[in-house]
Design a protein around this motif. Structure first.
Motif, mmCIF file in Angstrom:
data_model
loop_
_atom_site.group_PDB
_atom_site.id
_atom_site.type_symbol
_atom_site.label_atom_id
_atom_site.label_comp_id
_atom_site.label_asym_id
_atom_site.label_seq_id
_atom_site.Cartn_x
_atom_site.Cartn_y
_atom_site.Cartn_z
ATOM 1 N N VAL A 158 0.847 -1.166 0.109
ATOM 2 C CA VAL A 158 0.011 0.076 0.038
ATOM 3 C C VAL A 158 0.894 1.081 0.100
ATOM 4 C CG1 VAL A 158 -1.577 1.274 1.378
ATOM 5 C CG2 VAL A 158 -1.867 -1.146 1.230
ATOM 6 N N PRO A 159 0.619 1.924 -0.895
ATOM 7 C CA PRO A 159 1.609 3.261 -1.026
ATOM 8 C C PRO A 159 1.797 4.021 0.206
ATOM 9 C CG PRO A 159 0.477 3.186 -3.166
ATOM 10 C CD PRO A 159 -0.203 2.163 -2.178
ATOM 11 N N ASN A 160 2.633 4.586 0.635
ATOM 12 C CA ASN A 160 2.940 5.439 1.970
ATOM 13 C C ASN A 160 3.959 6.168 1.652
ATOM 14 O OD1 ASN A 160 4.912 4.209 3.700
ATOM 15 N ND2 ASN A 160 4.157 2.527 2.796
ATOM 16 N N THR A 161 4.154 7.673 2.178
ATOM 17 C CA THR A 161 5.326 8.472 2.128
ATOM 18 C C THR A 161 6.002 8.197 3.673
ATOM 19 O OG1 THR A 161 3.806 10.111 3.067
ATOM 20 C CG2 THR A 161 4.152 9.926 0.873
ATOM 21 N N SER A 162 7.107 9.124 3.578
ATOM 22 C CA SER A 162 8.077 8.991 4.697
ATOM 23 C C SER A 162 7.289 9.379 5.998
ATOM 24 C CB SER A 162 9.229 9.995 4.429
ATOM 25 O OG SER A 162 8.857 11.336 4.085
ATOM 26 N N ASN A 163 6.255 10.296 6.011
ATOM 27 C CA ASN A 163 5.495 10.721 7.108
ATOM 28 C C ASN A 163 4.040 9.605 7.449
ATOM 29 O OD1 ASN A 163 4.365 11.754 4.918
ATOM 30 N ND2 ASN A 163 4.199 13.694 5.707
ATOM 31 N N ALA A 164 4.308 8.381 6.750
ATOM 32 C CA ALA A 164 3.337 7.243 7.126
ATOM 33 C C ALA A 164 1.853 7.816 6.474
ATOM 34 C CB ALA A 164 3.190 7.143 8.695
ATOM 35 N N LEU A 165 1.710 8.444 5.491
ATOM 36 C CA LEU A 165 0.523 8.771 4.836
ATOM 37 C C LEU A 165 0.107 7.272 3.890
ATOM 38 C CD1 LEU A 165 0.978 12.378 4.273
ATOM 39 C CD2 LEU A 165 -0.264 11.357 6.124
ATOM 40 N N TYR A 166 -0.876 6.689 4.022
ATOM 41 C CA TYR A 166 -1.397 5.627 3.357
ATOM 42 C C TYR A 166 -2.245 5.893 2.382
ATOM 43 C CZ TYR A 166 1.527 2.736 6.373
ATOM 44 O OH TYR A 166 2.720 2.452 7.299
ATOM 45 N N LYS A 167 -2.054 5.375 1.209
ATOM 46 C CA LYS A 167 -2.969 5.437 0.069
ATOM 47 C C LYS A 167 -3.696 4.220 -0.153
ATOM 48 C CE LYS A 167 -0.655 9.293 -0.674
ATOM 49 N NZ LYS A 167 0.599 9.966 0.150
ATOM 50 N N VAL A 168 -5.051 4.315 0.476
ATOM 51 C CA VAL A 168 -5.885 3.051 0.489
ATOM 52 C C VAL A 168 -6.629 3.330 -1.014
ATOM 53 C CG1 VAL A 168 -7.766 1.789 1.609
ATOM 54 C CG2 VAL A 168 -5.769 2.852 2.787
ATOM 55 N N ILE A 169 -6.677 2.110 -1.926
ATOM 56 C CA ILE A 169 -7.390 2.360 -2.849
ATOM 57 C C ILE A 169 -8.499 1.329 -3.020
ATOM 58 C CG2 ILE A 169 -7.004 1.785 -5.681
ATOM 59 C CD1 ILE A 169 -3.950 2.115 -5.174
ATOM 60 N N ALA A 170 -9.675 1.512 -3.457
ATOM 61 C CA ALA A 170 -10.861 0.709 -3.540
ATOM 62 C C ALA A 170 -11.233 0.858 -4.902
ATOM 63 C CB ALA A 170 -11.875 1.271 -2.831
ATOM 64 N N GLY A 171 -12.272 -0.158 -5.802
ATOM 65 C CA GLY A 171 -12.750 -0.140 -6.701
ATOM 66 C C GLY A 171 -13.285 -1.303 -7.081
ATOM 67 N N TYR A 172 -13.014 -1.457 -8.779
ATOM 68 C CA TYR A 172 -13.338 -2.638 -9.365
ATOM 69 C C TYR A 172 -12.578 -2.969 -10.349
ATOM 70 C CZ TYR A 172 -15.794 -0.853 -13.372
ATOM 71 O OH TYR A 172 -16.016 -0.335 -14.511
ATOM 72 N N SER A 173 -12.423 -4.364 -10.792
ATOM 73 C CA SER A 173 -11.362 -4.479 -11.924
ATOM 74 C C SER A 173 -11.509 -3.914 -13.209
ATOM 75 C CB SER A 173 -11.149 -6.328 -12.082
ATOM 76 O OG SER A 173 -12.386 -6.640 -12.579
ATOM 77 N N GLY A 174 -12.776 -3.392 -13.552
ATOM 78 C CA GLY A 174 -13.044 -2.877 -14.777
ATOM 79 C C GLY A 174 -12.355 -1.468 -14.843
#
Length: 288
Positions: free
Chosen positions: A223-239
């Motif tokens: 899960v992408p995160n930066t040095s100051n621990a900001l996480y990028k949570v992705i949701a969606g569908y495969s299409g």
């Protein structure tokens, strides 16, 4: 293992199999265009039509002039190329317990999969701003469940689902990928624990950990995160995004100046967000 007994086609198939078992993000993409790529630099041009206008008909009146359809084009390019290249000394081969070559191939597959997963996860930057919750400047803080057994972790998954609803994203086969610490907080929330299926009690293949708030939930350390621990949570569908890969080559050879068997392989791939509104993003941090 003599070099004459090495069968490249068999090893190549084993490498692809191991990649599939290790991927999380790439396995959540559609593979619709995979058969159309062969080598680095290949491009797949994906066309789509714009909306068609409708009008109310009035008896004995002319209808409007025919609409000129508009189109849009996105390009999925095979722009990633990663390789492995290792050798096994003849002395080591005579002593190998367990077999070195199989283990080395497994590790090579895992390393390639990890790179591909990180690349696909990095496509969060293409998600529409209207489908984004939180920001680097103002992330959503996710705290551990309170005494009553509820936490913001579950609530924010519901909010992500609403973002997708508002974008007319199909409800079937939705997913979300969260970091392990987020899953740990969910496990302390009574609503997640009581989701009602056996799957919520065990971690299955490819990071799947259960279902809640309308999502199949996966965990990943990518899960992408930066040095100051900001996480990028992705949701969606495969299409909403596409992934294409090719094991371009797997070759066995004898290094000229060594008494050893060596093997090298090349993994080509690319990915593209084709429907930005089909994904939603939450920028969050773990409450201290």
């Amino acid at each position: 293992m003599a070099i004459n007994n090495f069968i490249p086609a068999v090893w190549s198939a084993q490498l692809l199999s191991a990649l599939d078992k290790s991927l999380v993000y790439a396995n959540l993409c559609n593979r619709d265009y995979e058969g159309e790529i062969r080598e680095y630099g290949d491009q797949v041009k994906i066309n789509s039509l714009g909306d068609v206008n409708v009008g109310q008909y009035t008896k004995n009146s002319n209808i409007s002039a025919a609409q000129t359809l508009t189109d849009a084009q996105r390009i999925l390019e095979i722009n990633q190329a990663w390789y492995f290249n290792f050798q096994v000394d003849d002395v080591d081969k005579a002593q190998q317990k367990p077999k070195v070559m199989q283990e080395a191939m497994r590790k090579a597959a895992y390393a390639l999969a990890d790179k591909a997963d990180q690349y696909v996860a990095g496509l969060y930057t293409e998600i529409s701003g209207t489908n984004t919750m939180g920001s680097d400047a103002s992330p959503i803080s996710i705290a551990v469940a309170a005494a009553q057994g509820v936490s913001p972790a579950y609530e924010k998954l519901v909010d992500l689902a609403v973002k997708l609803d508002e974008a007319n994203v199909p409800k079937a086969e939705r997913w979300v990928v969260i970091p392990p610490w987020y899953h740990g907080i969910l496990l302390k929330d009574s609503r997640f624990i009581s989701a009602g299926t056996v799957k919520t009690d065990e971690v299955l293949a490819n990071g799947f950990v259960g279902r809640a708030a309308g999502f199949d939930i996966y965990t990943s350390n990518n899960v992408p995160n930066t040095s100051n621990a900001l996480y990028k949570v992705i949701a969606g569908y495969s299409g909403a995004w596409s992934y294409a890969e090719q094991i371009a080559d797997v070759e066995a050879y004898r290094p000229e100046l060594r008494f050893a068997d060596a093997v090298k392989g090349l993994h080509l791939y690319g990915a593209k967000v084709t429907r930005p509104l089909g994904l939603a993003l939450m920028v969050c941090s773990k409450a201290s």
